[in-house]
Design an enzyme around this catalytic site. Sequence first.
Site, PDB file in Angstrom:
ATOM      1  N   ASP A  68       0.863  -1.158   0.000  1.00 31.26           N
ATOM      2  CA  ASP A  68       0.000   0.000   0.000  1.00 31.26           C
ATOM      3  C   ASP A  68       0.900   1.208   0.000  1.00 31.26           C
ATOM      4  O   ASP A  68       2.098   1.092   0.119  1.00 31.26           O
ATOM      5  CB  ASP A  68      -0.998  -0.012   1.177  1.00 31.26           C
ATOM      6  CG  ASP A  68      -0.329  -0.122   2.498  1.00 31.26           C
ATOM      7  OD1 ASP A  68      -0.173   0.880   3.175  1.00 31.26           O
ATOM      8  OD2 ASP A  68       0.062  -1.250   2.849  1.00 31.26           O
ATOM      9  N   THR A  69       0.318   2.337  -0.160  1.00 34.51           N
ATOM     10  CA  THR A  69       1.053   3.545  -0.497  1.00 34.51           C
ATOM     11  C   THR A  69       0.140   4.688  -0.091  1.00 34.51           C
ATOM     12  O   THR A  69      -1.046   4.462   0.069  1.00 34.51           O
ATOM     13  CB  THR A  69       1.241   3.539  -2.042  1.00 34.51           C
ATOM     14  OG1 THR A  69       2.148   2.505  -2.375  1.00 34.51           O
ATOM     15  CG2 THR A  69       1.704   4.835  -2.621  1.00 34.51           C
TER      16      THR A  69
END
Length: 360
Positions: free
Chosen positions: A190-191
């Site tokens: 995720d980011t």
Amino acid sequence: MTTGGVIAVHIGAGYHSPTKEGDYKRLCKVACAKGIDMLQSSASSLVTLVSVMKILEDDPLTNAGSGSNLTLHGTVECDASIMDGKGRMFGAVGALQGIKNPIEAANCLLGEQLKGKLSMGRVPPCFLVSNGARQFARDHGIKEALPGTMTTENALKSYKKYKRQLSECSVNHEAPSAKKRQEESCLLMDTVGAICLDTNGNISSAVSSGGIVLKHPGRVGHAAMFGCGCWSENVKDDKVGIACSTTGCGEQIMRTNLAQKCCQNVQAKDNPIEAVQETFTQDFKSSQLLCNDSEKLGGALLVSYDQNNAELVWAHTTESMCFGYMSTRDKSPKVKMSRLPSGSKCGESLCLGGCLFKLS
Ligand code: GLY
């Protein structure tokens, strides 16, 4: 042109534990509220974007800045990039250690390019990695992190868990089952990212990531790559303005140039949701460039706008994606944890939606 402003943030496409859903949503709300406060005080798109991104990076919940996933050697290496829709300039850092807010270093690279050529006509860099990026950040007075402060307890716990699994795999010479691999690939990435349209009609976007847990030291993901992690273009002539921030498996997003691709397709078509759906279906899930990958893990948040209206689109093929948005006309931020409906398959099915904002 003075219009309404819009802020949209995401904290990644991957897997978000239902037990932490409230915390994830609260973080998106706080980031959006800060962005709208700034836009209402006439802050520019880029200045607002960086402040909002710092809130996301500083929160230990996210895989960016403090709280980033750890590399194979147990270190924190961050990627971040930012693109300005007015000048179409881009700044990025990759595999950066020891800097509290990687987005500040990326933004500083963008700002330095706007000053023009360096002495002796040298071209200013737009993308720096590793020690060179760290030195650049230091030279420009960007805040360093105290040793050890970017590694959170949770990141260390996951690192130890996956490191143990890795050594068990090597001892047993056992490849994990396809199902286990798929579940874990949704867990490990995720980011964070954001898009900001200011009240002067300038749009910008950014992305920041600690990358994939147990990544090889020196690995750079989509969050630092031109056209992959973010894209922004102000409205011009007969083309709508547009910005996108992507999340998911960095290698797949890089190979498909996902952020720029989504933006190009939206500009070429009348309906932004259909254009993003088509991009994910044809240029990502069915892309020949990913024909050896069994699951395609991606997500995108996109804002398009003209003089009167803006439209937000979100899309993901991962288990979940969490995001928030607000316009200067709204009383409070809206946040959403989008989850694939039951029966759909992470890495295969696509979940997407959108909403409209009035700007004038
Ligand atoms: N989504 C994080 C990365 O692949 O770098």
